[in-house]
Design a protein around this motif. Structure first.
Motif, PDB file in Angstrom:
ATOM      1  N   LEU A 104      42.031  76.419  26.050  1.00 31.33           N
ATOM      2  CA  LEU A 104      42.730  75.402  25.269  1.00 31.33           C
ATOM      3  C   LEU A 104      42.326  75.585  23.811  1.00 31.33           C
ATOM      4  CD1 LEU A 104      42.121  72.295  27.568  1.00 31.33           C
ATOM      5  CD2 LEU A 104      44.016  73.933  27.643  1.00 31.33           C
ATOM      6  N   ASN A 105      43.307  75.555  22.897  1.00 38.95           N
ATOM      7  CA  ASN A 105      42.989  75.834  21.507  1.00 38.95           C
ATOM      8  C   ASN A 105      43.652  74.847  20.573  1.00 38.95           C
ATOM      9  OD1 ASN A 105      45.627  77.171  20.217  1.00 38.95           O
ATOM     10  ND2 ASN A 105      45.440  77.883  22.333  1.00 38.95           N
ATOM     11  N   SER A 106      43.056  74.697  19.425  1.00 38.28           N
ATOM     12  CA  SER A 106      43.627  73.861  18.365  1.00 38.28           C
ATOM     13  C   SER A 106      43.342  74.512  17.019  1.00 38.28           C
ATOM     14  CB  SER A 106      43.035  72.442  18.403  1.00 38.28           C
ATOM     15  OG  SER A 106      41.639  72.493  18.165  1.00 38.28           O
ATOM     16  N   GLU A 107      44.197  74.203  16.062  1.00 36.21           N
ATOM     17  CA  GLU A 107      44.033  74.764  14.720  1.00 36.21           C
ATOM     18  C   GLU A 107      44.571  73.769  13.699  1.00 36.21           C
ATOM     19  OE1 GLU A 107      45.729  78.560  12.159  1.00 36.21           O
ATOM     20  OE2 GLU A 107      45.174  78.843  14.265  1.00 36.21           O
ATOM     21  N   PHE A 108      43.843  73.627  12.591  1.00 34.84           N
ATOM     22  CA  PHE A 108      44.239  72.704  11.534  1.00 34.84           C
ATOM     23  C   PHE A 108      44.188  73.462  10.207  1.00 34.84           C
ATOM     24  CE2 PHE A 108      42.208  70.396  14.970  1.00 34.84           C
ATOM     25  CZ  PHE A 108      43.191  69.451  15.289  1.00 34.84           C
ATOM     26  N   ASP A 109      45.340  73.580   9.564  1.00 36.59           N
ATOM     27  CA  ASP A 109      45.474  74.368   8.337  1.00 36.59           C
ATOM     28  C   ASP A 109      45.848  73.472   7.165  1.00 36.59           C
ATOM     29  OD1 ASP A 109      45.147  76.373  10.168  1.00 36.59           O
ATOM     30  OD2 ASP A 109      47.210  77.092  10.073  1.00 36.59           O
ATOM     31  N   ASN A 110      45.430  73.893   5.982  1.00 37.81           N
ATOM     32  CA  ASN A 110      45.837  73.229   4.744  1.00 37.81           C
ATOM     33  C   ASN A 110      46.197  74.283   3.714  1.00 37.81           C
ATOM     34  OD1 ASN A 110      45.439  70.134   4.756  1.00 37.81           O
ATOM     35  ND2 ASN A 110      43.602  70.899   5.781  1.00 37.81           N
ATOM     36  N   SER A 111      47.334  74.071   3.054  1.00 41.17           N
ATOM     37  CA  SER A 111      47.808  74.986   2.021  1.00 41.17           C
ATOM     38  C   SER A 111      47.650  74.331   0.660  1.00 41.17           C
ATOM     39  CB  SER A 111      49.290  75.331   2.272  1.00 41.17           C
ATOM     40  OG  SER A 111      49.771  76.209   1.287  1.00 41.17           O
ATOM     41  N   TYR A 112      47.064  75.083  -0.290  1.00 38.33           N
ATOM     42  CA  TYR A 112      46.861  74.603  -1.657  1.00 38.33           C
ATOM     43  C   TYR A 112      47.480  75.602  -2.636  1.00 38.33           C
ATOM     44  CZ  TYR A 112      43.118  72.198   0.919  1.00 38.33           C
ATOM     45  OH  TYR A 112      42.396  71.495   1.843  1.00 38.33           O
ATOM     46  N   PRO A 113      48.797  75.727  -2.671  1.00 41.63           N
ATOM     47  CA  PRO A 113      49.417  76.760  -3.513  1.00 41.63           C
ATOM     48  C   PRO A 113      49.158  76.528  -4.997  1.00 41.63           C
ATOM     49  CG  PRO A 113      51.062  75.299  -2.559  1.00 41.63           C
ATOM     50  CD  PRO A 113      49.772  74.922  -1.948  1.00 41.63           C
ATOM     51  N   PHE A 114      48.970  77.632  -5.730  1.00 41.80           N
ATOM     52  CA  PHE A 114      48.826  77.533  -7.175  1.00 41.80           C
ATOM     53  C   PHE A 114      50.089  76.910  -7.755  1.00 41.80           C
ATOM     54  CE2 PHE A 114      45.902  81.310  -6.613  1.00 41.80           C
ATOM     55  CZ  PHE A 114      44.753  80.585  -6.873  1.00 41.80           C
ATOM     56  N   GLY A 115      49.928  75.885  -8.577  1.00 33.17           N
ATOM     57  CA  GLY A 115      51.079  75.219  -9.163  1.00 33.17           C
ATOM     58  C   GLY A 115      51.638  74.112  -8.300  1.00 33.17           C
ATOM     59  N   GLY A 116      51.001  73.839  -7.142  1.00 32.73           N
ATOM     60  CA  GLY A 116      51.457  72.747  -6.307  1.00 32.73           C
ATOM     61  C   GLY A 116      52.462  73.173  -5.248  1.00 32.73           C
ATOM     62  N   VAL A 117      52.766  72.245  -4.347  1.00 31.19           N
ATOM     63  CA  VAL A 117      53.708  72.496  -3.252  1.00 31.19           C
ATOM     64  C   VAL A 117      55.138  72.443  -3.786  1.00 31.19           C
ATOM     65  CG1 VAL A 117      54.533  71.687  -1.011  1.00 31.19           C
ATOM     66  CG2 VAL A 117      52.100  71.521  -1.579  1.00 31.19           C
ATOM     67  N   ARG A 118      55.877  73.531  -3.563  1.00 34.24           N
ATOM     68  CA  ARG A 118      57.239  73.614  -4.068  1.00 34.24           C
ATOM     69  C   ARG A 118      58.177  72.712  -3.270  1.00 34.24           C
ATOM     70  NH1 ARG A 118      53.272  76.776  -6.096  1.00 34.24           N
ATOM     71  NH2 ARG A 118      54.016  78.685  -7.103  1.00 34.24           N
ATOM     72  N   THR A 119      59.143  72.123  -3.955  1.00 35.64           N
ATOM     73  CA  THR A 119      60.180  71.348  -3.281  1.00 35.64           C
ATOM     74  C   THR A 119      61.125  72.311  -2.582  1.00 35.64           C
ATOM     75  OG1 THR A 119      60.057  69.615  -4.967  1.00 35.64           O
ATOM     76  CG2 THR A 119      62.021  69.660  -3.573  1.00 35.64           C
ATOM     77  N   PRO A 120      61.312  72.181  -1.279  1.00 34.57           N
ATOM     78  CA  PRO A 120      62.164  73.127  -0.550  1.00 34.57           C
ATOM     79  C   PRO A 120      63.572  73.200  -1.118  1.00 34.57           C
ATOM     80  CG  PRO A 120      60.906  71.765   0.975  1.00 34.57           C
ATOM     81  CD  PRO A 120      60.696  71.190  -0.382  1.00 34.57           C
ATOM     82  N   LEU A 121      64.074  74.430  -1.232  1.00 34.83           N
ATOM     83  CA  LEU A 121      65.436  74.726  -1.685  1.00 34.83           C
ATOM     84  C   LEU A 121      65.696  74.300  -3.123  1.00 34.83           C
ATOM     85  CD1 LEU A 121      67.394  73.765   1.558  1.00 34.83           C
ATOM     86  CD2 LEU A 121      66.480  75.985   0.905  1.00 34.83           C
ATOM     87  N   SER A 122      64.632  74.016  -3.896  1.00 35.96           N
ATOM     88  CA  SER A 122      64.800  73.727  -5.324  1.00 35.96           C
ATOM     89  C   SER A 122      64.749  75.018  -6.117  1.00 35.96           C
ATOM     90  CB  SER A 122      63.717  72.763  -5.807  1.00 35.96           C
ATOM     91  OG  SER A 122      62.436  73.386  -5.735  1.00 35.96           O
ATOM     92  N   VAL A 123      65.259  75.003  -7.337  1.00 35.18           N
ATOM     93  CA  VAL A 123      65.299  76.193  -8.187  1.00 35.18           C
ATOM     94  C   VAL A 123      63.888  76.584  -8.612  1.00 35.18           C
ATOM     95  CG1 VAL A 123      66.154  77.150 -10.372  1.00 35.18           C
ATOM     96  CG2 VAL A 123      67.617  75.651  -8.999  1.00 35.18           C
ATOM     97  N   MET A 124      63.605  77.881  -8.545  1.00 40.16           N
ATOM     98  CA  MET A 124      62.301  78.403  -8.940  1.00 40.16           C
ATOM     99  C   MET A 124      61.984  78.044 -10.391  1.00 40.16           C
ATOM    100  SD  MET A 124      61.140  82.406  -8.948  1.00 40.16           S
ATOM    101  CE  MET A 124      59.426  82.887  -8.951  1.00 40.16           C
ATOM    102  N   SER A 125      60.768  77.557 -10.644  1.00 45.28           N
ATOM    103  CA  SER A 125      60.377  77.198 -12.003  1.00 45.28           C
ATOM    104  C   SER A 125      58.883  77.400 -12.169  1.00 45.28           C
ATOM    105  CB  SER A 125      60.740  75.736 -12.302  1.00 45.28           C
ATOM    106  OG  SER A 125      59.864  74.847 -11.632  1.00 45.28           O
ATOM    107  N   GLY A 126      58.442  77.353 -13.418  1.00 46.91           N
ATOM    108  CA  GLY A 126      57.033  77.530 -13.715  1.00 46.91           C
ATOM    109  C   GLY A 126      56.274  76.234 -13.853  1.00 46.91           C
TER     110      GLY A 126
END
Length: 468
Positions: A223-245
């Motif tokens: 039996l297994n479990s996993e807990f992940d956290n993502s800390y992208p540089f510049g913050g979490v992007r809004t899905p399907l939004s236009v790429m920006s800096g």
């Protein structure tokens, strides 16, 4: 960048190790190496009663992996070290430490264009009053109108867009314990932690195995479990939004995973060991690659109009069936395995692995191998999006989610320096290919390679030592 290993494979290896340990006593009685995993410790156990099941000894394994993709793309270096402490009562304590360093160019997900393309990503830092300066990876640091700093890079016309600023490091460790418990043949538990610049993962597993039929049959469950956290540089992007800096308000997002692996290991004959595993996993949470984009193109010319961030479903259920066979005939040990995988995203894959270990001399062996892999695409995989079509709820151009075939050619050479030590070198070459000219290509995209073949070589050098 997520560098961690896939948990399903880790658990399969755990159960394989449990089964091999439990069956080794029966294997010695049968005088058949087929009932053991072809590892240095099992070879030593077969030749000296002071090592092996029921004996107190330790095993150290130190290794270095070097991985290089062609075309100046990703380079990875991974040193690792492991210690297994075997106790007289059958208990085993395992420690493992791993470090990864990865750098190079990686595709960002956009399609080629007939004109040069410019991409802007967030950059950690504050305004300095300088409008533009050089940065790593052939890019420049620019100042946005809101005084934030961003990184900009240019891709020439006709080329597959790649981000040369990619680099990351990972440190990980794993600890596990297993032992017989009363009438139960073996119980175990373990955990691990992995940390990158922008990602962390914590794992835990509980294992149980029972042998019967004169130690010729083993049933196991993990039996297994996993807990992940993502800390992208510049913050979490809004899905399907236009790429920006611009830096995003949300700084992190998490994901959880639960699953199990059920296994059966059977000594079929003196020369044949068979193993069957079934695995199921349920993932929930943030599944996106925060740096992955896809192109929105002109419906007539096919030229990119904009780049948007991908979006994947927040739930994913997967299951797989694994079948492994080890056949031992004197100097030759054949390993043939097959795996079928399917998930709720629509991906179906098949894998066939074949390896042949040949004892050249008493202390030297060679092991050529071949791995074939094929998968279908996720139901939301897109090469691009047309501007005149409705925006889908989910879309990704990540080729790892596309339809492709792959071959891995490998060869391993091992040398027993002494009865208790082994030095080995494992090298291989990987080739991946997909549909580079899809039927739905638009305008100039019909002439572009939308799924470039990926090729990579790897070299794995290791040393093991058994001692009291």
């Amino acid at each position: 960048m997520q560098l961690k290993k896939k948990k399903a494979r880790q658990l399969r290896d755990v159960i394989g190790a449990l089964s091999a340990t439990l069956l080794s006593a029966a294997a010695l009685q049968l005088d058949s190496a087929a009932a053991q995993s072809p590892t240095p410790s099992s070879l030593d156990a077969a030749s000296d009663n002071n090592f092996g099941p029921g004996s107190a000894y330790s095993e150290v394994n130190a290794a270095m992996l070097v991985y290089q993709e062609t075309g100046g793309r990703v380079t990875a270096v991974e040193p690792s070290a492991a210690l297994a402490v075997h106790m007289a009562g059958g208990s085993v304590l395992n420690f493992e430490a791993i470090a990864d360093a990865v750098s190079g160019a990686t595709p960002n997900g956009a399609v080629p264009s007939s004109v040069p393309q410019f991409f802007i990503t967030p950059l950690k830092g504050s305004a300095s009053g300088v409008s533009s300066t050089s940065a790593s990876g052939g890019s420049t640091v620019i100042q946005l109108p809101n005084n934030q700093l961003a990184r900009q890079y240019m891709v020439p016309s006709g080329e597959t867009p790649e981000d040369f600023g990619f680099k990351d490091r990972r440190n990980a460790f794993n600890v596990s314990w297993s032992q017989p418990l009363g009438a139960i043949s073996l119980v175990g538990l373990g955990g691990g932690y992995s940390r990158e610049h922008d990602y962390q993962a914590s794992t835990a597993h509980i294992d149980i195995a029972q042998t019967f039929n004169s130690n010729n049959t083993t049933l196991s469950l993990s039996l297994n479990s996993e807990f992940d956290n993502s800390y992208p540089f510049g913050g979490v992007r809004t899905p399907l939004s236009v790429m920006s800096g611009e830096t995003k308000a949300l700084h992190s997002h998490g994901k959880s995973q639960y699953g199990f692996v059920a296994g059966l290991t059977q000594t079929v004959s003196r020369h044949w060991l068979m193993q069957i595993n079934y695995a199921f996993d349920q993932q929930k949470g943030y599944q996106n690659d925060p740096y992955r984009i896809l192109s929105v193109v002109d419906p007539a010319s096919g030229n990119p109009i904009s780049s948007i961030y991908e979006n994947r479903p927040g739930n994913r259920a997967s299951q797989s069936l694994y079948w492994d066979n080890k056949l031992d005939y004197g100097r030759y040990l054949t390993d043939v395995s097959a795996r079928f995988f399917t998930d709720s995203w629509g991906i179906k894959s098949g894998t066939i692995d074949v390896a042949e270990r040949v004892e050249l001399y008493r202390s030297l062996y060679i092991e050529p191998s071949l791995r074939w892999y094929s998968q279908s695409a996720a139901n939301f995989y897109r090469y691009f999006l047309a501007a005149n079509q409705p925006m889908p709820a989910f879309a990704s151009s990540d080729t790892r989610l596309g339809s492709f075939d792959a071959l891995t050619y490998g060869i391993k050479l091992g040398f027993n320096v002494t009865e208790r030590t082994e030095f080995y070198v494992n090298s291989g070459y990987y080739i991946q290919s997909g549909n580079s000219h899809p039927a739905n290509a638009i305008g100039q995209l019909r002439n572009d390679n939308l799924f470039p073949a990926s090729k990579a070589g790897f070299l794995f050098v290791g040393y093991t030592w058994d001692f009291h």
